[in-house]
Scaffold this motif. Structure first.
Motif, short mmCIF file in Angstrom:
data_model
loop_
_atom_site.label_atom_id
_atom_site.label_comp_id
_atom_site.label_asym_id
_atom_site.label_seq_id
_atom_site.Cartn_x
_atom_site.Cartn_y
_atom_site.Cartn_z
N THR A 254 0.76 -0.91 0.39
CA THR A 254 0.25 -0.30 -0.33
C THR A 254 1.09 1.16 -0.06
O THR A 254 0.77 2.31 -0.54
CB THR A 254 -0.95 -0.24 1.54
N GLY A 258 -0.06 3.13 -3.35
CA GLY A 258 -0.86 3.49 -2.94
C GLY A 258 -2.14 3.29 -1.51
O GLY A 258 -2.29 1.81 -2.02
N ASP A 259 -3.03 3.91 -1.52
CA ASP A 259 -4.17 3.49 -0.98
C ASP A 259 -5.33 3.14 -1.74
O ASP A 259 -5.11 3.69 -3.01
CB ASP A 259 -4.81 4.65 0.33
N TRP A 351 10.43 8.79 -4.26
CA TRP A 351 9.34 8.72 -3.33
C TRP A 351 8.42 9.19 -4.98
O TRP A 351 7.31 9.23 -5.08
CB TRP A 351 8.05 9.27 -2.66
N LYS A 353 7.03 10.18 -8.90
CA LYS A 353 5.70 9.97 -9.44
C LYS A 353 6.75 9.88 -10.67
O LYS A 353 6.67 10.57 -11.09
CB LYS A 353 4.89 10.62 -9.67
#
Length: 453
Positions: A254, A258-259, A351, A353
């Motif tokens: 996660t 991502g969530d 981190w 993107k």
């Protein structure tokens, strides 16, 4: 634990060996247990004076098990996972940061230590015996591994370091490194890839301290092995270890993806964990396997000197995660030196993107090859290894198109389609023809096939 890309899969191949004359020079790694120094990459192949291979500062006599090729040896010491801003380095650093931040010891220091410079040359005992893998297990075959000789090999998984690290007194660690497997040829398989191993051991107090009335619970019993536990473990202990393992890995995935990430667990079988599971994630509507894990075999833990503890282990492939996260379509790209590829992963933090932008889609060139097989000495992965040795990263994919058995002679013929495509430029018909002709000639000479060219 990291034989996660289908430990039980059996492929057939056997003998594209390094010439007895090849000599490879290198500089040794100075630790087997807890060094974080990377294995140097400044080695070179040179010609020959004895029936040995020199690799990373050590000499290995060749024997009937030696099958490592010069092409594979040229990858040893590259350490892509330690190359700053490389996509494999980014994934490694993300996992490290997550474990450092979320799992702390009593004094507020990171609970997990990280070992990313252990030598890829291991003993057969380390790679198999220490993990309780039976002598007759399919995963030991020459056809599936790169052996320097009967006693030494290029590790097939980072699990080869489990026993040593536990024996050195560690209860929680991550081990990262390049691993080597003979395999098929396509955009998701490469004979060298990178894995991360995770291990956590618990004492009785550590496992049950947060459980109400946990003082009376025990780790061990004299019971029976079932599909859900080992004979020496109590069901309470196994359930808690399993819950902790799945919770740790769900949080990790996660954190990376991502969530809202969907996760499911699939029961599977690994010789050195029980029970064991594969984690699959739903990414853009498709379920993908990303890691294997399980409760460690207590016999392994006991033999390493941690008899009063129970633990879990997991193994994940860095290429698999990076291909999903950054949308990298071809595993060969991880070995690219093209700045157009490498610069895409340079950013202010790990981190950031990133979505891989194709360099360009160069056209493929396709050639077929057919031959009669020798009576009983042929295996497909021998052919794949030969093709990789000659064609290198110009080979995008090899597919078995047809298998034909002659009704009278009973001889068997294979027809393969070889797809040539350079990831960074357009290939010419002339250079592909020369490579393809060399593959045909080598298949006859090295594999004993009868050409139908």
């Amino acid at each position: 634990m990291a034989m996660l890309w289908k430990f039980m899969r059996i492929a057939k191949y056997s003998k594209t060996a390094l010439s007895p004359k090849v000599k490879v020079r290198g500089i040794p790694s100075h630790s087997r247990h807890s060094s974080s120094k990377s294995v140097p990459s400044d080695f070179a192949a040179s010609a020959p004076c004895s029936n040995t291979v020199e690799l990373l500062g050590k000499s290995y006599p060749q024997d009937d098990y030696s099958n490592v090729t010069e092409k594979i040896l040229s990858k040893v010491g590259k350490n892509l996972h330690n190359r700053k801003h490389h996509p494999l380095w980014l994934i490694k650093e993300q996992v490290k940061e997550h474990f450092y931040k979320h799992y702390l010891g009593r004094r507020g220091t990171p609970l997990f230590s990280v070992y990313d410079g252990l030598s890829p040359v291991v003993t057969v005992q380390q790679n198999f015996d220490s993990l309780l893998i039976p002598q007759n297990h399919a995963s030991r075959r020459k056809e599936d591994n790169y052996y320097l000789n009967r006693d030494h090999m290029l590790r097939a998984h980072t699990s080869a370091h489990q026993w040593d690290l536990i024996h050195s007194g560690l209860d929680a660690f991550l081990a990262v490194g390049d691993v080597y497997r003979r395999d098929t040829i396509d955009n998701t398989h490469y004979p060298v890839f990178h894995q991360m191993e995770g291990v956590r051991l618990f004492s009785c107090h550590e496992l049950f301290s947060s459980i109400k009335d946990g003082e009376g619970l025990q780790l061990f019993e004299q019971g029976h092995r079932t599909a859900h536990k080992q004979e020496c473990h109590t069901m309470e202990a196994v359930r808690l270890v399993e819950f902790n393992l799945k919770q740790v890995l769900t949080k990790l995935m996660t954190h990376i993806f991502g969530d809202g990430l969907q996760v499911r667990w699939v029961d599977c079988y690994f010789p050195f964990t029980h029970p064991s599971f594969e984690m699959e994630i739903n990414f853009q509507g498709e379920w993908m396997e990303v890691l294997g894990c399980g409760v460690m075999e207590q016999q392994l833990v006991n033999s390493a000197g941690a008899q009063d503890k129970i633990g879990w282990a997991f193994g994940l492939g860095l290429e698999r995660l990076a291909m999903i996260l950054y949308d990298i379509p071809d595993i060969r790209l991880f070995w690219s030196e093209d700045e157009r590829f490498l610069k895409q992963f340079v950013g202010p933090h790990i981190w950031q993107k990133i979505k891989f932008q194709p360099l360009s889609r160069y056209p493929p060139l396709i050639n077929d090859i057919s031959f009669w097989l020798p009576s009983d000495t042929y295996s497909q992965n021998d052919f794949y290894d030969l093709v990789r040795t000659i064609g290198g990263d110009l080979i995008e994919k090899v597919v078995l198109l047809d298998e034909f058995a002659h009704p009278k002679t009973k001889k068997v013929s294979h027809c393969y389609r070889i797809i040539y495509r350079h990831p960074e430029r357009t290939l010419t018909q002339d250079e592909v023809h020369r490579i393809h002709q060399a593959i045909e000639e080598s298949a006859v000479r090295e594999l004993g096939v009868e050409g139908r060219f």
